[in-house]
Scaffold this motif. Structure first.
Motif, PDB file in Angstrom:
ATOM      1  N   MET A  34       0.831  -1.201   0.000  1.00  0.00           N
ATOM      2  CA  MET A  34       0.000   0.000   0.000  1.00  0.00           C
ATOM      3  C   MET A  34       0.868   1.256   0.000  1.00  0.00           C
ATOM      4  O   MET A  34       0.597   2.222  -0.726  1.00  0.00           O
ATOM      5  N   LEU A  87      -4.920   3.973   4.360  1.00  0.00           N
ATOM      6  CA  LEU A  87      -4.743   3.091   3.210  1.00  0.00           C
ATOM      7  C   LEU A  87      -5.371   1.724   3.455  1.00  0.00           C
ATOM      8  O   LEU A  87      -5.348   1.222   4.572  1.00  0.00           O
ATOM      9  N   GLY A  88      -5.915   1.126   2.400  1.00  0.00           N
ATOM     10  CA  GLY A  88      -6.477  -0.212   2.506  1.00  0.00           C
ATOM     11  C   GLY A  88      -7.981  -0.250   2.618  1.00  0.00           C
ATOM     12  O   GLY A  88      -8.560  -1.327   2.770  1.00  0.00           O
ATOM     13  N   THR A 136      -6.706   2.869  -5.136  1.00  0.00           N
ATOM     14  CA  THR A 136      -7.183   1.520  -4.806  1.00  0.00           C
ATOM     15  C   THR A 136      -6.912   0.536  -5.937  1.00  0.00           C
ATOM     16  O   THR A 136      -6.595  -0.632  -5.692  1.00  0.00           O
ATOM     17  N   ILE A 190      -3.232  -0.523  -5.709  1.00  0.00           N
ATOM     18  CA  ILE A 190      -3.001  -1.473  -4.626  1.00  0.00           C
ATOM     19  C   ILE A 190      -3.505  -2.854  -5.029  1.00  0.00           C
ATOM     20  O   ILE A 190      -2.846  -3.874  -4.802  1.00  0.00           O
TER      21      ILE A 190
END
Length: 346
Positions: free
Chosen positions: A163, A292-293, A326, A329
Motif C-alpha cells: 500500500m 490506506l487499505g 485503490t 493497490i
C-alpha cells in the motif's frame, strides 16, 4: 478528468468551521475543478462561506450539528456515526455522494467510522495510517503504519509495504525504495515477524517497488528511502520523536537568536536560511495522513492545521482519487497472490 467532490468534516479540528472552510477555499483557488460537500452546522458554514465566494457555487451543505469530541472514545463516537459531521462525511463516500472525505477530528473515531463504513479492500487484513514527511533530499518519505494498528504480523507488514509503495508512486512518479523499520540493518536483527516479512518481500516478483531490507530510525529523513514500513506502535513513537526533535531544534534556534544583540544581528543576516528551514519543517506543508487499505479515500488533517494545511490535505485526497490509488493497490496484491500460487506474473 473531473475530480469527484470531496466531503469536508467542517466541524473537526481545533478551530472547526472557519479553518476548514478557509482551507477548502484555498484548495479551490489552487485547483479550480475541486467541488465540495460541506458537512456541519449550516448556519456557521454559511457565515464562513460569505468570506469565500469561490466556494458558493461549487459546494453543497449537509446540515449536522452533532460533533465528535477530540477526547471522545472511538467506540462511543461510533454509535453516533449516522448523526455526526465526521460520520456523515465518511458515509458520503460509501454512498457515492463524494469521492473522498477529509476530517481534522478525532483520529481514532475517524478510523473506526471509516473502517465500519468502507470496509477493507479485498486482500487487505487491516488498514494503515500513512503520512508524508520531509527529508534532506528533494523527495519526501512515506511512513506507515502510524497508529491504526498497535501490532502487526508479517502478513500485515507485507500488505503495508504494498500500500505504501502504491501511494509513493503517485507522489514520486517512479519505483519507490521500500524498507522495514528495524533496530539494525543486519538480516539477523529484529523480531521474527520482521524477518519473515523481509523474506517475502525480497522474494516477491512483479511488485513495482525496490525492497532491500531494513532501515534504522535515524535514517528515516535522510532521503535514502521512499517508504518506511512498521507497526502502528513503533511508527507512532518514531513520528512523535521526529516531530518533537523538529520543534526542539526550532525552539533552540529561536532562543539562540534572541539571546543577545549580536545574536539578533546574526539572525537578520541568516534570516533567508532560517525561513527556508522553517518552511521545510512546517507540518502544514506535509499535512494529510491517509487511511490506506479501505474501499474509499479518507484523509486525516492535523487538528491544529492552518488553512494552508487543510488545503494540502484536500489536495492529497484529490490526487489519490485521480490516480486511482485503490486500483494500484489491487494490481500489486494480485501480482503477489499470483507469485504465491506459482502463476506467472505479467
Amino acid at each position: 478528468m473531473t475530480t469527484p467532490r470531496i466531503a469536508i468534516d467542517a466541524m473537526g479540528g481545533d478551530e472547526g468551521v472557519r479553518v476548514m472552510i478557509e482551507g477548502a477555499a484555498e484548495a479551490r483557488r489552487r485547483h479550480d475543478q475541486f467541488q465540495f460537500l460541506l458537512v456541519g452546522d449550516e448556519t456557521r458554514i454559511q457565515a464562513a462561506l460569505a468570506e469565500h465566494p469561490n466556494l458558493r457555487g461549487t459546494s453543497e451543505i449537509l446540515h449536522c450539528d452533532d460533533v465528535v469530541g477530540g477526547d471522545e472514545i472511538p467506540t462511543q463516537a461510533l454509535r453516533r456515526a449516522k448523526t455526526t459531521s465526521m460520520g456523515l462525511a465518511v458515509n458520503a463516500v460509501k454512498q457515492g455522494n463524494a469521492g473522498a472525505a477529509v476530517s481534522a477530528g478525532n483520529t481514532g473515531a475517524l478510523m473506526a467510522m471509516s473502517k465500519l463504513a468502507l470496509r477493507t479492500m479485498p486482500g487487505i487484513d487491516r488498514p494503515a495510517l500513512a503520512a508524508v514527511m520531509p527529508t534532506l533530499e528533494d523527495d519526501d518519505v512515506i511512513m506507515l503504519d502510524l497508529g491504526a494498528n498497535t501490532e502487526a504480523d508479517a502478513r500485515n507488514l507485507v500488505q503495508f509495504a504494498i500500500m505504501g509503495a502504491a501511494y509513493s508512486r503517485i507522489i514520486l512518479g517512479r519505483k519507490p525504495r521500500v524498507r522495514l523499520l528495524n533496530i539494525g540493518t543486519e538480516e539477523i536483527k529484529g523480531f521474527d515477524r520482521l524477518r519473515d516479512a523481509a523474506a517475502e518481500l525480497q522474494e516477491a516478483t512483479g511488485l513495482d517497488m525496490d525492497f532491500d531490507g531494513y532501515v534504522e530510525s535515524d535514517k528515516i529523513n535522510r532521503g535514502e528511502v521512499d517508504v518506511v514500513v512498521t507497526d502502528g506502535f513503533s511508527g507512532n513513537i518514531a513520528l512523535k520523536a521526529i516531530e518533537g526533535t523538529a520543534r526542539f531544534v526550532t525552539d533552540l534556534l529561536r532562543a539562540a537568536f534572541t539571546s543577545s544583540i549580536r545574536s539578533k544581528v546574526g539572525f537578520l543576516v541568516s534570516r533567508p536560511a532560517t525561513e527556508l528551514l522553517k518552511h521545510h519543517l512546517d507540518p502544514n506543508n506535509h499535512n494529510g495522513a491517509v487511511f490506506l487499505g479501505l474501499n474509499g479515500v479518507v484523509v486525516k488533517s492535523h487538528g491544529s492545521a492552518t488553512a494552508g494545511g487543510v488545503a494540502h490535505a484536500v489536495t492529497v485526497a484529490a490526487k489519490l482519487l485521480e490516480a486511482n490509488l485503490t486500483d494500484r493497490i489491487t494490481a500489486d496484491l494480485n501480482a503477489l497472490q499470483s507469485r504465491a500460487q506459482g502463476a506467472p506474473t505479467e
